[in-house]
Scaffold this active site. Structure first.
Site, PDB file in Angstrom:
ATOM      1  N   ARG A 105       0.806  -1.223   0.000  1.00 40.56           N
ATOM      2  CA  ARG A 105       0.000   0.000   0.000  1.00 40.56           C
ATOM      3  C   ARG A 105       0.833   1.263   0.000  1.00 40.56           C
ATOM      4  NH1 ARG A 105      -5.233  -1.486   2.939  1.00 40.56           N
ATOM      5  NH2 ARG A 105      -5.039  -3.730   2.804  1.00 40.56           N
ATOM      6  N   THR A 106       1.845   1.294   0.852  1.00 49.98           N
ATOM      7  CA  THR A 106       2.668   2.500   0.912  1.00 49.98           C
ATOM      8  C   THR A 106       3.320   2.734  -0.446  1.00 49.98           C
ATOM      9  OG1 THR A 106       3.069   2.111   3.251  1.00 49.98           O
ATOM     10  CG2 THR A 106       4.544   3.633   2.168  1.00 49.98           C
ATOM     11  N   LYS A 163      22.866  -9.817  -2.728  1.00 50.98           N
ATOM     12  CA  LYS A 163      24.265 -10.196  -2.884  1.00 50.98           C
ATOM     13  C   LYS A 163      25.146  -9.529  -1.836  1.00 50.98           C
ATOM     14  CE  LYS A 163      23.548 -10.633  -7.889  1.00 50.98           C
ATOM     15  NZ  LYS A 163      22.665  -9.576  -8.406  1.00 50.98           N
ATOM     16  N   ARG A 219      11.947   2.246   2.534  1.00 48.37           N
ATOM     17  CA  ARG A 219      11.318   1.416   3.562  1.00 48.37           C
ATOM     18  C   ARG A 219      12.332   0.348   3.911  1.00 48.37           C
ATOM     19  NH1 ARG A 219       5.962   1.038   5.377  1.00 48.37           N
ATOM     20  NH2 ARG A 219       5.400  -1.081   5.824  1.00 48.37           N
ATOM     21  N   HIS A 272       7.376   6.665  10.843  1.00 44.63           N
ATOM     22  CA  HIS A 272       6.679   6.568   9.565  1.00 44.63           C
ATOM     23  C   HIS A 272       5.993   7.913   9.333  1.00 44.63           C
ATOM     24  CE1 HIS A 272       4.875   4.953   6.104  1.00 44.63           C
ATOM     25  NE2 HIS A 272       4.079   4.037   6.607  1.00 44.63           N
TER      26      HIS A 272
END
Ligand SMILES: [Zn+2]
Lengths: 153, 304
Positions: B53-54, B82, B103, B131
């Site tokens: 959603r974000t 990696k 994020r 947030h």
């Protein structure tokens, strides 16, 4: 020279950290990265009688002057400490530690989800509060166990 | 706005917050006039953990401003797998984009990443940390439905790990708001958030039950309590039910109570509430687009 001061032998060149909060000498060694393998000549006095503190610890390190980062962290666990720089058996500089506004490196963040504990090109950084320290990155506050966060790696 | 990066709600002053919310209101009133505002702008999406959603709402926001995204994709398919460091990743993606959205599961990751880049970096969630764009859309929703004057807000659920709660509680200290925190003992506010609220002189009270405080509330902000926060299932069962609300619970609430939830919900709010005037959580989610458009507009130089 008083009898008391002779309990710990004199050094020629180096640093004497005096008036350490009693019981914190080993933590001071940890901050300085000194252990059995480090090869430095070190004298430690523990629970030495003191006029000012009642009882104190004292650490003398031969051939080594401390960095500001080390002194900053030291101030958090031994706020009354004095730093004496010795050259040719004479104290050439003497000052008390001051609580810094922040400490960089030396301590590690106790929050295992903190980005500074991962393999990133970043040093730990803590703001110094009245009663503890706070990670600049993850906001975790450490109050009672600052010495446990000394990064001896 | 004075800030190049949006890392934490703590950095936002009341003036900053109102600048974003005012711009968001302009966007919502006349989206057409923003449609080509940032033609050719590219937003770099660095999502180190899934958050559909974000990510979608940032994508919608930049596209509605006339821009587009460059997306590093999932961690499984990227160079991160990696062993590339976060610092390296953002330094590379910075070269492809005009602003970055990050994020990441580690707390403090956005702060650290911002120290390695010159383009604006937006924190879209760093572990249990912050947030801030969620907070901005929460505040937009509160302003629309209840206003910011003489506000009484209840924040309920997992207050310990809920980053949206930490950001919102701090942001509310900018306003004339009484805050009530309702949670099980084991999920109360963390020490660092208490410290900030205390430093800001915020008016806060903590409760283990909703009942005594519910009639006073203008806003009830509900968050999810996750079973995995508890050592065993039975302990979770014992508390979880107490923090679920349904029509019966809300009989004691004011008629104009605004119920919010950062979504997704599981069973914290009964579906029977959805069609009532209390329910603002879907509108809250929709507000993510105009608020993120406003924020991007300001960060990308919308006044120039
Ligand atoms: Zn940390």
């Amino acid at each position: 020279m008083s009898d008391r001061e002779l309990r710990v032998s004199k050094i020629r060149n180096g640093t004497v950290v005096d008036h350490i909060t009693a019981g914190q000498a080993l933590n001071v060694l940890a901050i300085l990265g000194i252990d059995a393998d480090s090869g430095e000549t070190v004298s430690v006095g523990m629970r030495v009688p003191s006029d000012r503190l009642g009882s104190k610890d004292i650490v003398k390190v031969e051939g080594r002057e401390l960095s500001q980062d080390e002194v900053d962290v030291l101030s958090l666990i031994a706020p009354a400490a004095t730093i004496n720089i010795v050259r040719e058996f004479d104290v050439v500089e003497k000052h008390r530690v001051e609580r810094p506004e922040e400490v960089v490196g030396v301590l590690s963040c106790p929050n295992r989800h903190c980005i500074t504990t991962e393999d990133e090109p970043v040093q730990s950084r803590f703001d110094v509060l009245d009663d503890g320290i706070r990670c600049t990155y993850c906001d975790t506050i450490v109050r009672d166990s600052i010495a446990e966060q000394i990064d001896v790696a | 706005m004075r800030h190049d990066h949006i890392i934490s709600a703590k950095q936002l002053s009341r003036a900053d917050i109102e600048a974003v919310l005012d711009r968001a209101a302009e966007v919502a009133a006349d989206p057409e006039s923003f449609a080509d505002r940032h033609e050719n702008a590219l937003l770099g999406l660095c999502f180190f953990e899934p958050s559909t959603r974000t990510k979608m709402s940032f994508t919608a926001a930049i596209k509605r401003l006339g821009g587009d995204v460059v997306d590093m994709g999932t961690v499984e398919s990227s160079s991160v797998k990696k062993g590339e460091s976060l610092a390296d990743t953002v330094r590379v993606v910075e070269g492809y984009a005009d602003a970055l959205v990050l994020r990441h599961p580690s707390e403090g990751s956005a702060q650290m990443a911002s120290e390695f880049v010159d383009v604006p970096l937006i924190n879209a969630g760093d572990g249990a940390g912050q947030h801030p764009t969620q907070t901005l859309l929460d505040l937009y929703t509160i302003r629309e439905s209840a206003g910011f004057d003489d506000l009484t807000v209840g924040i309920m659920g997992d207050l310990k790990y809920g980053r949206t709660v930490h950001s919102l509680a701090h942001a509310l200290t900018n306003f004339d708001a009484d805050q009530h925190f309702i949670s099980p003992e084991s999920l109360q506010l963390p020490r660092s958030v208490r410290y900030d609220l205390h430093e800001e002189g915020a008016s806060i009270r903590e409760h283990t039950e909703l009942e005594p405080v519910l009639p006073e509330l203008d806003v009830l902000y509900v968050t999810r309590i996750q079973a995995e926060r508890f050592p065993d299932e039975s302990e979770y069962r014992a508390v979880a039910g107490e923090y679920q609300i349904d029509a019966e619970t809300l009989e004691a609430a004011r008629d104009d109570l605004t119920v919010m939830h950062p979504l997704p919900r599981v069973d914290e709010i009964a579906h029977e509430i959805d069609d009532t005037d209390y329910a603002h959580y879907f509108q809250q989610a929709h507000n993510g687009v105009p608020v993120r458009m406003a924020l991007l507009d300001l960060l990308l130089g919308g006044d120039e």
